[in-house]
Design a protein around this motif. Structure first.
Motif, PDB file in Angstrom:
ATOM      1  N   TYR A 172       0.830  -1.210   0.000  1.00  0.00           N
ATOM      2  CA  TYR A 172       0.000   0.000   0.000  1.00  0.00           C
ATOM      3  C   TYR A 172       0.864   1.259   0.000  1.00  0.00           C
ATOM      4  CZ  TYR A 172      -4.355  -2.484   0.541  1.00  0.00           C
ATOM      5  OH  TYR A 172      -5.435  -3.287   0.324  1.00  0.00           O
ATOM      6  N   LEU A 173       1.948   1.230   0.746  1.00  0.00           N
ATOM      7  CA  LEU A 173       2.822   2.407   0.796  1.00  0.00           C
ATOM      8  C   LEU A 173       3.542   2.639  -0.522  1.00  0.00           C
ATOM      9  CD1 LEU A 173       4.406   2.037   4.338  1.00  0.00           C
ATOM     10  CD2 LEU A 173       2.603   3.609   3.622  1.00  0.00           C
ATOM     11  N   ALA A 174       3.885   1.572  -1.213  1.00  0.00           N
ATOM     12  CA  ALA A 174       4.634   1.715  -2.461  1.00  0.00           C
ATOM     13  C   ALA A 174       3.743   1.916  -3.680  1.00  0.00           C
ATOM     14  CB  ALA A 174       5.521   0.485  -2.675  1.00  0.00           C
ATOM     15  N   HIS A 175       2.558   1.301  -3.662  1.00  0.00           N
ATOM     16  CA  HIS A 175       1.739   1.282  -4.875  1.00  0.00           C
ATOM     17  C   HIS A 175       0.341   1.845  -4.694  1.00  0.00           C
ATOM     18  CE1 HIS A 175       4.893  -1.077  -6.686  1.00  0.00           C
ATOM     19  NE2 HIS A 175       4.868  -1.889  -5.644  1.00  0.00           N
ATOM     20  N   GLY A 176       0.037   2.345  -3.512  1.00  0.00           N
ATOM     21  CA  GLY A 176      -1.284   2.921  -3.279  1.00  0.00           C
ATOM     22  C   GLY A 176      -1.457   4.230  -4.018  1.00  0.00           C
ATOM     23  N   PRO A 177      -2.671   4.766  -3.998  1.00  0.00           N
ATOM     24  CA  PRO A 177      -2.921   6.051  -4.668  1.00  0.00           C
ATOM     25  C   PRO A 177      -2.030   7.149  -4.091  1.00  0.00           C
ATOM     26  CG  PRO A 177      -4.977   5.050  -3.905  1.00  0.00           C
ATOM     27  CD  PRO A 177      -3.861   4.241  -3.337  1.00  0.00           C
ATOM     28  N   SER A 178      -1.610   8.055  -4.942  1.00  0.00           N
ATOM     29  CA  SER A 178      -0.718   9.125  -4.487  1.00  0.00           C
ATOM     30  C   SER A 178      -1.383   9.987  -3.424  1.00  0.00           C
ATOM     31  CB  SER A 178      -0.251   9.988  -5.665  1.00  0.00           C
ATOM     32  OG  SER A 178      -1.338  10.651  -6.261  1.00  0.00           O
ATOM     33  N   GLN A 179      -2.721  10.121  -3.471  1.00  0.00           N
ATOM     34  CA  GLN A 179      -3.415  10.907  -2.452  1.00  0.00           C
ATOM     35  C   GLN A 179      -3.240  10.280  -1.073  1.00  0.00           C
ATOM     36  OE1 GLN A 179      -4.817   9.729  -5.226  1.00  0.00           O
ATOM     37  NE2 GLN A 179      -5.850  11.368  -6.309  1.00  0.00           N
ATOM     38  N   PHE A 180      -3.075   8.973  -1.015  1.00  0.00           N
ATOM     39  CA  PHE A 180      -2.832   8.269   0.237  1.00  0.00           C
ATOM     40  C   PHE A 180      -1.363   8.414   0.648  1.00  0.00           C
ATOM     41  CE2 PHE A 180      -1.331   4.266   2.176  1.00  0.00           C
ATOM     42  CZ  PHE A 180      -2.030   4.317   3.363  1.00  0.00           C
ATOM     43  N   ARG A 181      -0.464   8.085  -0.246  1.00  0.00           N
ATOM     44  CA  ARG A 181       0.965   8.078   0.073  1.00  0.00           C
ATOM     45  C   ARG A 181       1.502   9.464   0.403  1.00  0.00           C
ATOM     46  NH1 ARG A 181       3.814   7.070  -4.201  1.00  0.00           N
ATOM     47  NH2 ARG A 181       2.128   7.193  -5.678  1.00  0.00           N
ATOM     48  N   HIS A 182       0.985  10.494  -0.256  1.00  0.00           N
ATOM     49  CA  HIS A 182       1.503  11.848  -0.088  1.00  0.00           C
ATOM     50  C   HIS A 182       0.714  12.677   0.925  1.00  0.00           C
ATOM     51  CE1 HIS A 182       4.274  11.802  -3.652  1.00  0.00           C
ATOM     52  NE2 HIS A 182       3.551  10.713  -3.845  1.00  0.00           N
ATOM     53  N   TYR A 183      -0.258  12.051   1.571  1.00  0.00           N
ATOM     54  CA  TYR A 183      -1.038  12.781   2.569  1.00  0.00           C
ATOM     55  C   TYR A 183      -0.158  13.092   3.774  1.00  0.00           C
ATOM     56  CZ  TYR A 183      -4.645  14.089   5.868  1.00  0.00           C
ATOM     57  OH  TYR A 183      -5.397  14.776   6.789  1.00  0.00           O
ATOM     58  N   SER A 184      -0.184  14.338   4.221  1.00  0.00           N
ATOM     59  CA  SER A 184       0.598  14.762   5.383  1.00  0.00           C
ATOM     60  C   SER A 184      -0.317  14.829   6.595  1.00  0.00           C
ATOM     61  CB  SER A 184       1.221  16.139   5.146  1.00  0.00           C
ATOM     62  OG  SER A 184       1.716  16.671   6.362  1.00  0.00           O
ATOM     63  N   VAL A 185       0.012  14.047   7.608  1.00  0.00           N
ATOM     64  CA  VAL A 185      -0.789  14.090   8.831  1.00  0.00           C
ATOM     65  C   VAL A 185      -0.550  15.400   9.574  1.00  0.00           C
ATOM     66  CG1 VAL A 185      -0.902  11.583   9.060  1.00  0.00           C
ATOM     67  CG2 VAL A 185       0.940  12.828  10.174  1.00  0.00           C
ATOM     68  N   TRP A 186       0.584  16.016   9.347  1.00  0.00           N
ATOM     69  CA  TRP A 186       0.894  17.287   9.992  1.00  0.00           C
ATOM     70  C   TRP A 186       0.098  18.434   9.362  1.00  0.00           C
ATOM     71  CZ3 TRP A 186       3.602  18.676  14.221  1.00  0.00           C
ATOM     72  CH2 TRP A 186       3.932  20.006  14.360  1.00  0.00           C
ATOM     73  N   HIS A 187       0.053  18.451   8.035  1.00  0.00           N
ATOM     74  CA  HIS A 187      -0.619  19.536   7.313  1.00  0.00           C
ATOM     75  C   HIS A 187      -2.094  19.242   7.026  1.00  0.00           C
ATOM     76  CE1 HIS A 187       3.698  19.943   6.411  1.00  0.00           C
ATOM     77  NE2 HIS A 187       3.446  21.234   6.480  1.00  0.00           N
ATOM     78  N   ARG A 188      -2.468  17.990   7.207  1.00  0.00           N
ATOM     79  CA  ARG A 188      -3.837  17.522   6.947  1.00  0.00           C
ATOM     80  C   ARG A 188      -4.281  17.776   5.512  1.00  0.00           C
ATOM     81  NH1 ARG A 188      -7.446  18.027  12.336  1.00  0.00           N
ATOM     82  NH2 ARG A 188      -6.214  16.488  13.445  1.00  0.00           N
ATOM     83  N   ARG A 189      -3.366  17.520   4.614  1.00  0.00           N
ATOM     84  CA  ARG A 189      -3.658  17.627   3.187  1.00  0.00           C
ATOM     85  C   ARG A 189      -2.582  16.877   2.418  1.00  0.00           C
ATOM     86  NH1 ARG A 189      -0.430  21.722   0.699  1.00  0.00           N
ATOM     87  NH2 ARG A 189       0.640  22.960   2.242  1.00  0.00           N
TER      88      ARG A 189
END
Length: 134
Positions: free
Chosen positions: A108-125
């Motif tokens: 999931y981390l390597a091949h999941g959707p970019s919206q998932f992988r690039h989501y920042s928990v700090w910035h919430r986006r």
């Protein structure tokens, strides 16, 4: 400030990272014998060392490339994988299950959707940006 890199530099950086990934996968496959088949440590330990060293180098590479990796799910997910791996020591009876969870989570981390992988928990986006170092 960003610096443009040549096509040759990009190629070499990409080749280097791909080589590290391949070594990491090879190490994981070799070390899996210790988790799934309870083979003697002497058989899987060199693979384990390869997996750990290459994994550490990949993490350093990602942080060097973009420190934002640490607050994105792809970076935090890697920390979760290390946490699950650490649980194998106090709970060796769950080693195969934990190792399996790590393998699935890695996909999931390597091949999941970019919206998932690039989501920042700090910035919430989702954080996107040109990362020029490989």
């Amino acid at each position: 400030m960003t610096t443009a890199i040549s096509d040759r530099e990009f190629f070499l950086l990409r080749l280097g990272k791909t080589t590290l990934r391949a070594l990491h996968v090879l190490g994981i496959v070799g070390a899996s014998a210790g988790f799934f088949h309870a083979t003697a440590q002497t058989h899987w330990q060199p693979w384990w060392v390869l997996a750990m060293v290459s994994g550490l180098l990949l993490m350093i590479w990602e942080i060097w490339r973009s420190p934002m990796w640490l607050v994105q799910l792809k970076g935090l997910g890697s920390v979760v994988k290390i946490g699950l791996l650490a649980l194998c020591y106090p709970f060796p009876q769950y080693g195969a299950v934990l190792f399996g969870l790590i393998a699935v989570w890695s996909v999931y981390l390597a091949h999941g959707p970019s919206q998932f992988r690039h989501y920042s928990v700090w910035h919430r986006r989702v954080l996107r940006g040109k990362e020029i170092k490989g």
